[in-house]
Write an enzyme that holds these catalytic residues in place. Structure first.
Site, PDB file in Angstrom:
ATOM      1  CG  ASP A  53      -1.885   1.169   1.244  1.00 59.57           C
ATOM      2  OD1 ASP A  53      -1.865   1.969   0.281  1.00 59.57           O
ATOM      3  OD2 ASP A  53      -2.659   1.291   2.209  1.00 59.57           O
ATOM      4  CE1 TYR A 145     -11.066  11.473  -7.755  1.00 56.37           C
ATOM      5  CE2 TYR A 145     -12.183  13.194  -9.006  1.00 56.37           C
ATOM      6  CZ  TYR A 145     -11.311  12.125  -8.950  1.00 56.37           C
ATOM      7  OH  TYR A 145     -10.680  11.701 -10.106  1.00 56.37           O
ATOM      8  CE  LYS A 149      -7.404  11.956  -8.657  1.00 57.66           C
ATOM      9  NZ  LYS A 149      -6.240  11.138  -9.082  1.00 57.66           N
TER      10      LYS A 149
END
Length: 226
Positions: A53, A145, A149
């Site tokens: 991960d 989100y 970003k």
């Protein structure tokens, strides 16, 4: 083995797999990384797989150090990791924001920190992250989100300023919609008509990695589709 080592993170997903295959075909020795061991099994023979991960800063460094020791110092890092979630700004929870930031922006930072010393020692290197259109243009209904970003977009530009003097180029592509099995059930045919295939997005990444893109650093390349 090629002397040119490329690490592709998120290679258990469709974009990561397409990118890994594209770079391997282009002559790189590719190491594919993902926390999803099953997704890595779909890669062709000849591409080494590592399970881990990379959103965990300690894991990211251990993975990169092991690859550098066993395969060779990385010349290229492609980070296709990402997670997605819908939700208005007024409904966002601390957990929503933390997850989006940790995966979409944090992993990019930890991976860059891990590979940069090897690239600095060689005096050359290329890093490509995967941003998105909502990180460039405010989009309602995906607040956490979009913010994560946008953080990745800004991080890419900061990394360019800091690493370019060391011979390291840092860029990102910014897809809008990718035509993947995960996306198709949730998006209308009208939206999917404008989707970009993982292979087409991988072509853009391969260009940014190539010597033909040597003058390009600090760019966020829109890959929005038709």
């Amino acid at each position: 083995m090629s002397a040119r080592v490329a690490i592709v993170v998120g290679a258990g997903g469709e974009l990561g797999r397409a990118t890994a295959q594209k770079l391997a075909t282009g002559g790189f020795t590719v190491v594919a990384v993902d926390r999803n061991a099953e997704g890595l099994k779909e890669l062709p023979d000849g591409i080494r797989s590592e399970v881990g991960d990379a959103a965990d800063p300690a894991v990211a460094k251990v993975l990169v150090d092991r690859i550098a020791a066993e395969v060779g110092p990385p010349e290229v890092l492609v980070n296709t990791l990402g997670t997605y979630g819908l939700g208005d700004a007024l409904d966002a929870t601390p957990e929503d924001l933390r997850l989006m930031i940790d995966v979409n922006a944090g992993a990019a930072l930890w991976l860059t920190q891990a590979v940069a010393p090897y690239m600095r020692d060689r005096g050359t290197g290329v890093i490509v992250h995967v941003a998105s259109k909502p990180g460039l243009e405010p989009t309602p209904g995906m607040a956490a989100y979009g913010v994560s970003k946008a953080a990745l977009v800004h991080l890419t530009r900061v990394l360019d300023l800091e690493l370019r003097p060391l011979g390291i180029r840092v860029n990102a592509i910014a897809p809008d919609i990718l035509d993947t099995a995960k996306n198709r059930p949730y998006l209308s045919p009208e939206l999917m008509a404008h989707a970009v295939s993982p292979e087409a997005a991988a072509d853009a990444i391969a260009f940014l990695v190539s010597d033909a893109a040597a003058p390009i650093s600090g760019a966020i390349v829109p890959t929005y589709g038709p």
